[in-house]
Motif scaffolding. Structure first.
Motif, PDB file in Angstrom:
ATOM      1  N   ARG A 362      31.382  -9.176 -23.155  1.00 18.26           N
ATOM      2  CA  ARG A 362      29.848  -8.749 -23.357  1.00 18.26           C
ATOM      3  C   ARG A 362      29.478  -7.969 -21.645  1.00 18.26           C
ATOM      4  O   ARG A 362      29.398  -8.656 -20.709  1.00 18.26           O
ATOM      5  N   THR A 363      28.757  -6.848 -21.987  1.00 22.22           N
ATOM      6  CA  THR A 363      28.118  -6.082 -20.986  1.00 22.22           C
ATOM      7  C   THR A 363      26.462  -6.603 -20.987  1.00 22.22           C
ATOM      8  O   THR A 363      26.258  -6.253 -22.224  1.00 22.22           O
ATOM      9  N   GLN A 364      25.870  -6.767 -19.894  1.00 21.69           N
ATOM     10  CA  GLN A 364      24.336  -6.747 -19.927  1.00 21.69           C
ATOM     11  C   GLN A 364      23.839  -5.899 -18.884  1.00 21.69           C
ATOM     12  O   GLN A 364      24.701  -5.599 -17.808  1.00 21.69           O
ATOM     13  N   ALA A 365      22.614  -5.493 -18.892  1.00 25.28           N
ATOM     14  CA  ALA A 365      22.172  -4.687 -17.801  1.00 25.28           C
ATOM     15  C   ALA A 365      20.635  -4.683 -17.916  1.00 25.28           C
ATOM     16  O   ALA A 365      19.939  -5.055 -19.085  1.00 25.28           O
ATOM     17  N   PRO A 366      19.837  -4.419 -16.597  1.00 20.82           N
ATOM     18  CA  PRO A 366      18.563  -4.662 -16.898  1.00 20.82           C
ATOM     19  C   PRO A 366      17.865  -3.238 -17.485  1.00 20.82           C
ATOM     20  O   PRO A 366      18.523  -2.262 -17.389  1.00 20.82           O
ATOM     21  N   VAL A 367      16.452  -3.517 -17.822  1.00 19.88           N
ATOM     22  CA  VAL A 367      15.879  -2.562 -18.476  1.00 19.88           C
ATOM     23  C   VAL A 367      14.579  -2.470 -17.955  1.00 19.88           C
ATOM     24  O   VAL A 367      14.053  -3.934 -17.809  1.00 19.88           O
ATOM     25  N   VAL A 405      18.093  -9.850 -15.071  1.00 26.12           N
ATOM     26  CA  VAL A 405      19.374  -9.422 -15.505  1.00 26.12           C
ATOM     27  C   VAL A 405      19.859  -8.407 -14.584  1.00 26.12           C
ATOM     28  O   VAL A 405      19.351  -7.440 -13.954  1.00 26.12           O
ATOM     29  N   ALA A 406      21.337  -8.567 -14.237  1.00 24.55           N
ATOM     30  CA  ALA A 406      21.969  -7.650 -13.342  1.00 24.55           C
ATOM     31  C   ALA A 406      23.068  -7.091 -14.253  1.00 24.55           C
ATOM     32  O   ALA A 406      23.704  -7.773 -15.195  1.00 24.55           O
ATOM     33  N   VAL A 407      23.463  -5.966 -14.006  1.00 28.00           N
ATOM     34  CA  VAL A 407      24.637  -5.331 -14.655  1.00 28.00           C
ATOM     35  C   VAL A 407      25.899  -6.076 -14.380  1.00 28.00           C
ATOM     36  O   VAL A 407      26.491  -6.664 -13.290  1.00 28.00           O
ATOM     37  N   GLY A 408      26.813  -6.690 -15.419  1.00 27.37           N
ATOM     38  CA  GLY A 408      28.060  -7.208 -15.586  1.00 27.37           C
ATOM     39  C   GLY A 408      28.508  -7.370 -16.772  1.00 27.37           C
ATOM     40  O   GLY A 408      28.058  -7.238 -17.653  1.00 27.37           O
ATOM     41  N   THR A 409      29.891  -7.616 -16.681  1.00 28.34           N
ATOM     42  CA  THR A 409      30.870  -7.638 -17.826  1.00 28.34           C
ATOM     43  C   THR A 409      31.532  -8.954 -18.059  1.00 28.34           C
ATOM     44  O   THR A 409      32.216  -9.268 -16.809  1.00 28.34           O
ATOM     45  N   ALA A 410      31.580  -9.902 -18.897  1.00 30.29           N
ATOM     46  CA  ALA A 410      32.530 -10.932 -19.195  1.00 30.29           C
ATOM     47  C   ALA A 410      32.921 -11.359 -20.325  1.00 30.29           C
ATOM     48  O   ALA A 410      32.327 -10.690 -21.384  1.00 30.29           O
ATOM     49  N   PRO A 411      33.670 -12.118 -20.374  1.00 29.59           N
ATOM     50  CA  PRO A 411      34.451 -12.285 -21.824  1.00 29.59           C
ATOM     51  C   PRO A 411      33.283 -12.988 -22.520  1.00 29.59           C
ATOM     52  O   PRO A 411      32.543 -13.868 -22.267  1.00 29.59           O
ATOM     53  N   VAL A 412      33.555 -12.768 -23.910  1.00 31.36           N
ATOM     54  CA  VAL A 412      32.381 -13.528 -24.620  1.00 31.36           C
ATOM     55  C   VAL A 412      33.137 -14.980 -24.824  1.00 31.36           C
ATOM     56  O   VAL A 412      34.506 -15.107 -25.445  1.00 31.36           O
TER      57      VAL A 412
END
Length: 416
Positions: A362-367, A405-412
Motif C-alpha cells: 500500500r502506497t500513500q501520499a499527501p494531497v 499523510v507522508a509518502v510511503g509504501t508498506a505491506p498490506v
C-alpha cells in the motif's frame, strides 16, 4: 536477446531493502480513511461575486464614503457572500455548514464509525451538502469485461467511481487515458486487463475488479490472448518518463525501455482530502536471476504535482529508494520465499521455476484538497523486451477530514 543465468542474492548490498514504514495518519480533527469508491461528490456552481461595484450612478462619492452602491446610486440590495470557514464555498454556492471547512459541495462524504482520541464517535455529517447523511457511493466495477480498454473503466477498476466535469467544482475523475511512457495515447493492447482475481489465491482489494498492467499479457494463463510464455511483446521500444528508468547506484545502469503502458488519470480532489492511498502487487519473471542487473522492469506511480518525499514524482519505492522492480526489498512470493509460491499459481508466473512477486503493498501520499491531481500508474520492460512483468492496482481510498499523510509504501497487513 539474453540468456538465463543465476546471480546470488547477496551480491548487492543495497538490494533487498528493509521494509518502508509509512507514517500513517495522525488524527487532527476527524481522521478517516474513506474509500474512493464510496464517496459522493456534491454539486456546487462557480463562486459568485462578493459585492456589487460602484456603478455610474454611484460615482466616486459612494466609493469614498466606504459604502458599496448599485448602478442606481442607492446601497446595493445584493447581500454580501461570506465564506466564514475559508473553504472556497459560500452559502449561495451550496455550503450547508459555513462554520466547518470539511463540509461543502466539493467534499467527500465520510462515514465515521470509530471513536476519536477522546473515545467519542463524531456525530454523522452531510459533508458533501447533498441533503443526505453518510450516503456513500456503491462499487462501480462489477460488469467490466477482462479485455476492456476504456480508460474510465480502468479508473473504476481501481475504485475511483466519482466523475467530475470541468465546469463544476465537485471531486472526481476529470479524464482518463491509457498512455505510453512519453505520455502519448496507447493503442488498444492485451497489456491491459480488468480482472476479478489473479489466479485462485489473489483477490481484489476493493470493489469487484482490479486493474492489471503488463509488459506481456494482462491475462490469466491459458485464457484467450494469454502469453503462456515468459516473453510477449506489445509495443516494442518506448520513451521513459523523465528521470526513469531509475537505476540502483550499485548495479549496472539501464536506459532503454520496451512495452511501456500506463493509466493516466486527472482527478479533482475532495476539498476535505489530505491524502490518498492505493494497493498494488508486482510480478516478474526476472526474479531472482536478474537482481542487480540492468534488466530491471519497473512499476511507477507518478503524481503531478509531485508531493514532498516523492522521487522524480514517483510515490512507490522501498526504504532505500529502490523503485518497484526486481531490486525492491518487498519480494516474498516465490519457491523458497517466506510466503511460498501459492500466489503465483494460475497466474502464468507459476508455470516456470524462475519468477517471483511481492505481496500486496500500500502506497500513500499527501494531497491538497480541491486541486487537480494527475496520477499515472505505469509499467515497462527495461534493458530488453524479454521476461515480462505485471502489476495489479486496486483499492484507491481518500484520507479525509484531518490528519497528516507522508509518502510511503508498506505491506498490506491483512489483504483480502
Amino acid at each position: 536477446m539474453r540468456g538465463r543465468r543465476f546471480i546470488y542474492l547477496g551480491l548487492c548490498a543495497s538490494v533487498g531493502a528493509a521494509l518502508w514504514s509509512s507514517s500513517g495518519c495522525s488524527a487532527a480533527s476527524r481522521d478517516q480513511q474513506a474509500p474512493g469508491a464510496v464517496g459522493v461528490g456534491g454539486g456546487g456552481g462557480a463562486t459568485s461575486a462578493t459585492t456589487a461595484e460602484a456603478g455610474a450612478g454611484g460615482g466616486s462619492a459612494g466609493a469614498s464614503s466606504g459604502v458599496d452602491f448599485g448602478h442606481g446610486g442607492a446601497p446595493s440590495s445584493e447581500p454580501e457572500q461570506r465564506d466564514d470557514d475559508g473553504d472556497g464555498f459560500t452559502v449561495e454556492d451550496g455550503d450547508c455548514n459555513d462554520d466547518d471547512a470539511n463540509v461543502n459541495p466539493g467534499a467527500l462524504e465520510v462515514a465515521i464509525t470509530e471513536p476519536d482520541d477522546a473515545g467519542v464517535v463524531p456525530e454523522p455529517a452531510d459533508e458533501d451538502c447533498d441533503g443526505e447523511i453518510d450516503n456513500l457511493l456503491p462499487t462501480c466495477d462489477r460488469n467490466i469485461a477482462p479485455a476492456d480498454f476504456d480508460a474510465m473503466h480502468g479508473a473504476r477498476a481501481v475504485d475511483l467511481c466519482a466523475k467530475a466535469s470541468p465546469g463544476d467544482r465537485r471531486w472526481g475523475v476529470l479524464s482518463a487515458e491509457y498512455v505510453r511512457g512519453d505520455g502519448s495515447r496507447a493503442e488498444p493492447t492485451p497489456a491491459v486487463g480488468v480482472l476479478d482475481s489473479f489466479g485462485p489465491n489473489v483477490h481484489v482489494q476493493g470493489g469487484d475488479r482490479m486493474l492489471v498492467l503488463s509488459t506481456g499479457r494482462a491475462r490469466i494463463a491459458h485464457w484467450p490472448g494469454a502469453c503462456n510464455t515468459p516473453d510477449c511483446t506489445n509495443y516494442g521500444p518506448g520513451e521513459a518518463p523523465p528521470g526513469f528508468p531509475q537505476d540502483n547506484p550499485d548495479c549496472p545502469p539501464s536506459s532503454n525501455i520496451n512495452d511501456d503502458i500506463g493509466l493516466e488519470l486527472v482527478i479533482r480532489t475532495p476539498t476535505n482530502a489530505t491524502g490518498y492511498e492505493f494497493a498494488f502487487k508486482f510480478y516478474t519473471f526476472e526474479y531472482p536471476e536478474f537482481i542487480c542487473d540492468h534488466f530491471n522492469d519497473q512499476f511507477l506511480a507518478l503524481a503531478t504535482p509531485a508531493p514532498p518525499g516523492s522521487l522524480n514524482g514517483n510515490l512507490s519505492f522501498d526504504s532505500l529508494g529502490n523503485p518497484v522492480s526486481v531490486n525492491i526489498g518487498f519480494f516474498d512470493v516465490c519457491e523458497g520465499c517466506d510466503r511460498g509460491a501459492d500466489e503465483l499459481e494460475g497466474t502464468g508466473f507459476g508455470l516456470w521455476d524462475d519468477a517471483g512477486a511481492t505481496g500486496w503493498l500500500r502506497t500513500q501520499a499527501p494531497v491538497k484538497g480541491g486541486e487537480e491531481l494527475k496520477l499515472r500508474f505505469m509499467i515497462f520492460d527495461t534493458g530488453d523486451e524479454r521476461l515480462d512483468s505485471t502489476a495489479l492496482v486496486d483499492g484507491f481510498k481518500w484520507v479525509a477530514n484531518g490528519g497528516t499523510v507522508a509518502v510511503g509504501t508498506a505491506p498490506v497487513e491483512d489483504p483480502q
